[in-house]
Design an enzyme around this catalytic site. Structure first.
Site, PDB file in Angstrom:
ATOM      1  N   THR A 136       0.814  -1.216   0.000  1.00 26.61           N
ATOM      2  CA  THR A 136       0.000   0.000   0.000  1.00 26.61           C
ATOM      3  C   THR A 136       0.845   1.261   0.000  1.00 26.61           C
ATOM      4  O   THR A 136       0.631   2.179  -0.803  1.00 26.61           O
ATOM      5  CB  THR A 136      -0.926   0.013   1.235  1.00 26.61           C
ATOM      6  OG1 THR A 136      -1.716  -1.177   1.254  1.00 26.61           O
ATOM      7  CG2 THR A 136      -1.839   1.229   1.224  1.00 26.61           C
ATOM      8  N   SER A 170       7.875   9.328   6.667  1.00 21.50           N
ATOM      9  CA  SER A 170       7.732   9.471   8.125  1.00 21.50           C
ATOM     10  C   SER A 170       9.107   9.358   8.753  1.00 21.50           C
ATOM     11  O   SER A 170      10.010   8.708   8.204  1.00 21.50           O
ATOM     12  CB  SER A 170       6.820   8.380   8.681  1.00 21.50           C
ATOM     13  OG  SER A 170       6.918   8.311  10.095  1.00 21.50           O
ATOM     14  N   TYR A 192       8.344 -10.985  10.756  1.00 21.92           N
ATOM     15  CA  TYR A 192       7.593  -9.739  10.617  1.00 21.92           C
ATOM     16  C   TYR A 192       7.484  -8.974  11.932  1.00 21.92           C
ATOM     17  O   TYR A 192       7.162  -9.540  12.976  1.00 21.92           O
ATOM     18  CB  TYR A 192       6.190 -10.043  10.089  1.00 21.92           C
ATOM     19  CG  TYR A 192       5.305  -8.837   9.881  1.00 21.92           C
ATOM     20  CD1 TYR A 192       5.464  -8.028   8.762  1.00 21.92           C
ATOM     21  CD2 TYR A 192       4.297  -8.512  10.789  1.00 21.92           C
ATOM     22  CE1 TYR A 192       4.644  -6.929   8.548  1.00 21.92           C
ATOM     23  CE2 TYR A 192       3.473  -7.422  10.585  1.00 21.92           C
ATOM     24  CZ  TYR A 192       3.649  -6.628   9.460  1.00 21.92           C
ATOM     25  OH  TYR A 192       2.838  -5.532   9.258  1.00 21.92           O
TER      26      TYR A 192
END
Length: 315
Positions: A136, A170, A192
């Site tokens: 995304t 960011s 992860y």
């Protein structure tokens, strides 16, 4: 209210709002796409750009939410030029359809603000079997930008106005995995970490902008590409971390930026004359800022470009 208000070389600070950093700027005749424009920073960016006369296309996953935001803005500013188009950045098919429809519309494109994102989500694969945050936040925007570039180049030539691509990153890019981008482990659930994976995707946003800036300059195209940190803001991005979400909203009025302040840097980079000709830079608080050493690694940026290009099957 953000408690730090010292001004940088630009004359703006962390407490400056999007309206303040664009005051007096006439964006009439410019057309912008803002991804993730149905809430938070995207909605405020849409409001302020349209207030300055820019024709804004809201690229949103939820078109009903997008239309609601559009209606609210039109109540405040009946002259605003805003359109809503569907875009799901986690789906390459959706990105390709959006870009194809936009290119076919004949609309120009001066500004592309890659604002949308997800943050610190539990491990999940996208429709294209790519880890959701990377899919995304980076891959979707990488593919979208590539498919809109020819329209942006034509617009820059025809209008004789500089095009600008703005990637919302960011400061979390500094907390990516140690190696930066885990090219061989993008979809590895066993290793992860939601925060590190978010940092990885935000690092990718900077690397993408830097390599894109290099390529555009080499090509001699009048389009810039920059990245930025909007600041620590109380938005719904932390919804997957309930304790942090509650804490963020409790402390927000004392230590964090509000949305009006959070949208300032992307509006500044997109519109302000001070940024004309500046490309491949990282901004924070509407001033140039220092990103991590990894984000400045030109070889890593080229490797990520090739990796992303192959992942999106653009051969």
């Amino acid at each position: 209210m953000w408690i730090f208000s010292w001004k940088g070389p630009s004359g703006f600070s962390a407490s400056s709002t999007a309206e303040e950093v664009t005051k007096g700027i006439d964006g009439t005749g410019l057309t912008a796409i803002v991804t993730g424009a149905s809430s938070g920073l995207g909605a405020e960016t849409t409001r302020v750009l349209s207030l300055r006369g820019v024709h804004v296309i809201m690229a949103v996953r939820n078109t009903d939410a997008g239309k609601n935001v559009k209606e609210q803005i039109l109540k405040e500013n009946p002259n605003a030029k805003i359109d809503v188009m569907e875009l799901d950045l986690s789906s390459m098919g959706s990105v390709r359809k959006f870009a194809s429809d936009y290119n076919a519309s004949g609309l120009p494109l001066n500004l592309l603000i890659n604002n949308a994102g997800v943050m610190a989500t539990p491990f999940k694969l996208s429709q294209d079997n790519i880890e959701l945050q990377f899919a995304t936040n980076h891959i979707g925007h990488f593919l979208l930008t590539n498919h809109l570039l020819e329209t942006m180049k034509k617009t820059a030539r025809d209008s004789n106005k500089e095009g600008r691509i703005v990637n919302l990153s960011s400061m979390a890019h500094k907390y990516a995995y140690r190696e930066g981008i885990r090219f061989d482990k993008i979809n590895d659930e066993s290793g992860y970490n939601s925060i590190s994976a978010y940092g990885q995707s935000k690092l990718a946003n900077i690397l993408h902008a830097n390599e894109l800036a290099r390529r555009l300059k080499e090509e001699g195209v009048d389009i810039t590409a920059n990245s930025l940190h909007p600041g620590m803001i109380a938005t719904n991005l932390l919804r997957y971390h309930s304790f942090m979400n509650v804490l963020t909203h409790a402390l927000g009025k004392f230590m964090l930026k509000n949305v009006q302040q959070g949208a300032a840097t992307q509006c500044y980079v997109a519109l302000h004359p001070q940024v004309k000709g500046i490309s491949g830079e990282y901004f924070a608080d509407s001033n140039k800022a220092e990103a991590s050493a990894l984000s400045q690694d030109a070889e890593l940026a080229r490797k990520l470009w090739d990796f992303s290009f192959n992942m999106t099957n653009q051969n």
